[in-house]
Design a protein around this motif. Structure first.
Motif, mmCIF file in Angstrom:
data_model
loop_
_atom_site.group_PDB
_atom_site.id
_atom_site.type_symbol
_atom_site.label_atom_id
_atom_site.label_comp_id
_atom_site.label_asym_id
_atom_site.label_seq_id
_atom_site.Cartn_x
_atom_site.Cartn_y
_atom_site.Cartn_z
ATOM 1 N N GLU A 157 -36.608 -11.383 -14.779
ATOM 2 C CA GLU A 157 -36.027 -11.227 -16.110
ATOM 3 C C GLU A 157 -36.227 -12.525 -16.885
ATOM 4 O O GLU A 157 -36.431 -13.592 -16.297
ATOM 5 N N GLU A 158 -36.165 -12.434 -18.213
ATOM 6 C CA GLU A 158 -36.466 -13.587 -19.067
ATOM 7 C C GLU A 158 -35.569 -14.777 -18.802
ATOM 8 O O GLU A 158 -35.997 -15.926 -18.931
ATOM 9 N N HIS A 159 -34.313 -14.523 -18.427
ATOM 10 C CA HIS A 159 -33.374 -15.630 -18.223
ATOM 11 C C HIS A 159 -33.498 -16.275 -16.842
ATOM 12 O O HIS A 159 -32.811 -17.247 -16.546
ATOM 13 N N PHE A 160 -34.387 -15.752 -15.992
ATOM 14 C CA PHE A 160 -34.589 -16.352 -14.667
ATOM 15 C C PHE A 160 -35.227 -17.736 -14.837
ATOM 16 O O PHE A 160 -36.010 -17.950 -15.766
ATOM 17 N N PRO A 161 -34.930 -18.668 -13.930
ATOM 18 C CA PRO A 161 -35.557 -20.001 -14.011
ATOM 19 C C PRO A 161 -37.081 -19.909 -13.985
ATOM 20 O O PRO A 161 -37.654 -18.999 -13.374
ATOM 21 N N THR A 162 -37.725 -20.859 -14.626
ATOM 22 C CA THR A 162 -39.188 -20.873 -14.717
ATOM 23 C C THR A 162 -39.835 -20.853 -13.332
ATOM 24 O O THR A 162 -40.814 -20.143 -13.105
ATOM 25 N N LEU A 163 -39.290 -21.633 -12.413
ATOM 26 C CA LEU A 163 -39.859 -21.686 -11.069
ATOM 27 C C LEU A 163 -39.847 -20.307 -10.413
ATOM 28 O O LEU A 163 -40.837 -19.878 -9.802
ATOM 29 N N VAL A 164 -38.749 -19.594 -10.563
ATOM 30 C CA VAL A 164 -38.639 -18.249 -9.987
ATOM 31 C C VAL A 164 -39.679 -17.332 -10.617
ATOM 32 O O VAL A 164 -40.372 -16.577 -9.916
ATOM 33 N N GLN A 165 -39.821 -17.402 -11.933
ATOM 34 C CA GLN A 165 -40.804 -16.557 -12.616
ATOM 35 C C GLN A 165 -42.226 -16.882 -12.176
ATOM 36 O O GLN A 165 -43.044 -15.971 -11.992
ATOM 37 N N LEU A 166 -42.531 -18.168 -11.987
ATOM 38 C CA LEU A 166 -43.879 -18.561 -11.568
ATOM 39 C C LEU A 166 -44.194 -18.082 -10.151
ATOM 40 O O LEU A 166 -45.299 -17.629 -9.874
ATOM 41 N N VAL A 167 -43.222 -18.184 -9.257
ATOM 42 C CA VAL A 167 -43.438 -17.738 -7.874
ATOM 43 C C VAL A 167 -43.569 -16.222 -7.811
ATOM 44 O O VAL A 167 -44.432 -15.681 -7.108
ATOM 45 N N MET A 168 -42.737 -15.517 -8.559
ATOM 46 C CA MET A 168 -42.696 -14.051 -8.482
ATOM 47 C C MET A 168 -43.762 -13.373 -9.342
ATOM 48 O O MET A 168 -43.971 -12.170 -9.221
ATOM 49 N N ALA A 169 -44.447 -14.129 -10.203
ATOM 50 C CA ALA A 169 -45.413 -13.555 -11.145
ATOM 51 C C ALA A 169 -46.456 -12.699 -10.435
ATOM 52 O O ALA A 169 -47.008 -13.086 -9.406
ATOM 53 N N ASN A 170 -46.677 -11.517 -10.993
ATOM 54 C CA ASN A 170 -47.708 -10.603 -10.482
ATOM 55 C C ASN A 170 -47.516 -10.287 -9.001
ATOM 56 O O ASN A 170 -48.474 -10.229 -8.234
ATOM 57 N N GLY A 171 -46.239 -10.104 -8.600
ATOM 58 C CA GLY A 171 -45.954 -9.754 -7.209
ATOM 59 C C GLY A 171 -46.375 -10.823 -6.222
ATOM 60 O O GLY A 171 -46.944 -10.525 -5.172
ATOM 61 N N PHE A 172 -46.097 -12.076 -6.530
ATOM 62 C CA PHE A 172 -46.445 -13.252 -5.719
ATOM 63 C C PHE A 172 -47.932 -13.580 -5.758
ATOM 64 O O PHE A 172 -48.395 -14.421 -5.000
ATOM 65 N N LYS A 173 -48.702 -12.928 -6.599
ATOM 66 C CA LYS A 173 -50.144 -13.147 -6.610
ATOM 67 C C LYS A 173 -50.569 -14.229 -7.604
ATOM 68 O O LYS A 173 -51.722 -14.302 -7.985
ATOM 69 N N SER A 174 -49.621 -15.068 -7.984
ATOM 70 C CA SER A 174 -49.935 -16.250 -8.790
ATOM 71 C C SER A 174 -50.276 -17.381 -7.828
ATOM 72 O O SER A 174 -49.971 -17.298 -6.636
ATOM 73 N N PRO A 175 -50.913 -18.462 -8.313
ATOM 74 C CA PRO A 175 -51.215 -19.585 -7.411
ATOM 75 C C PRO A 175 -49.969 -20.141 -6.712
ATOM 76 O O PRO A 175 -49.976 -20.359 -5.500
ATOM 77 N N LEU A 176 -48.889 -20.343 -7.481
ATOM 78 C CA LEU A 176 -47.670 -20.867 -6.879
ATOM 79 C C LEU A 176 -47.046 -19.845 -5.921
ATOM 80 O O LEU A 176 -46.534 -20.206 -4.859
ATOM 81 N N GLY A 177 -47.108 -18.568 -6.285
ATOM 82 C CA GLY A 177 -46.575 -17.517 -5.421
ATOM 83 C C GLY A 177 -47.314 -17.440 -4.096
ATOM 84 O O GLY A 177 -46.700 -17.330 -3.027
ATOM 85 N N CYS A 178 -48.646 -17.510 -4.155
ATOM 86 C CA CYS A 178 -49.457 -17.471 -2.926
ATOM 87 C C CYS A 178 -49.153 -18.677 -2.039
ATOM 88 O O CYS A 178 -49.034 -18.550 -0.818
ATOM 89 N N TYR A 179 -49.016 -19.833 -2.666
ATOM 90 C CA TYR A 179 -48.710 -21.048 -1.909
ATOM 91 C C TYR A 179 -47.338 -20.951 -1.242
ATOM 92 O O TYR A 179 -47.183 -21.238 -0.049
ATOM 93 N N ALA A 180 -46.335 -20.528 -2.012
ATOM 94 C CA ALA A 180 -44.971 -20.460 -1.488
ATOM 95 C C ALA A 180 -44.853 -19.417 -0.381
ATOM 96 O O ALA A 180 -44.328 -19.701 0.704
#
Length: 198
Positions: A110-133
């Motif tokens: 959701e929009e009010h979620f912290p940026t870090l959470v949004q970056l990790v969860m983006a595209n079902g964890f298929k973002s660079p940070l999500g894949c790393y985490a």
């Protein structure tokens, strides 16, 4: 779609993963056998999702079951490695309960979620940070096992500096996961408290 979902190919792969992880832990003190069996279980984690999409056998149960297997397998390894391993297991299961209480779209932020959470969860964890985490979440316990049992240095001949760099890299990734887990647990507790106040 009814009970036949239990016999979907991806879910059968999941049952095999449970057996492999369980047998791996039976051979915990035989590092080569344990590493191979657990490693195959981890590799199958990537194959089940591919099979689900390829065979058009995706399901809400399968998505839930996949996370259950991941938590079960990592939990076995963490608890076999360290006395405090149950703390990691506890956190992962509480997070699982907190995220999946949101329903099948639990990966959507959701929009009010912290940026870090949004970056990790983006595209079902298929973002660079999500894949790393998420990669670190899975790799760290196995890396620690291979380090503790001498697989990395004695059997594979990995220089100590690379062993410790790996520990540092995967620990940072796991810490990123930890911050996301803490947020989701907090978010769920807040939801429960807000429901009580109404």
């Amino acid at each position: 779609m009814g009970w036949e979902v239990l016999l979907f190919v991806p879910n059968i792969i999941g049952y095999i993963r449970i057996v492999l992880a369980s047998v791996a832990i039976i051979f915990f003190h035989y590092p080569v056998i344990c590493t191979i069996l657990y490693g195959i279980s981890v590799l199958l984690d990537g194959i089940d999702g591919y099979a689900a999409r390829k065979l058009n056998q995706t399901s809400i149960f399968g998505a839930w079951f996949d996370v259950v297997i991941d938590n079960f397998s990592r939990g076995l390894l963490w608890c076999s490695l360290y006395k405090w391993g149950y703390l990691v297991v506890f956190l992962e299961w509480v997070t699982f309960m907190s995220t999946h209480s949101r329903g099948s779209n639990w990966k959507v932020t959701e929009e009010h979620f912290p940026t870090l959470v949004q970056l990790v969860m983006a595209n079902g964890f298929k973002s660079p940070l999500g894949c790393y985490a998420v990669g670190s979440l899975h790799i760290l316990p196995m890396w620690m096992y291979m380090h503790e049992m001498g697989v990395l240095s004695l059997i594979l001949g990995v220089p100590d500096v690379f062993v410790y760099v790996g520990i540092a890299v995967f620990t940072i990734g796991r810490t990123i996961c930890l911050s996301v887990e803490v947020f989701y647990v907090y978010h769920y507790i807040k939801h429960l408290v807000d429901c009580h106040e109404k």
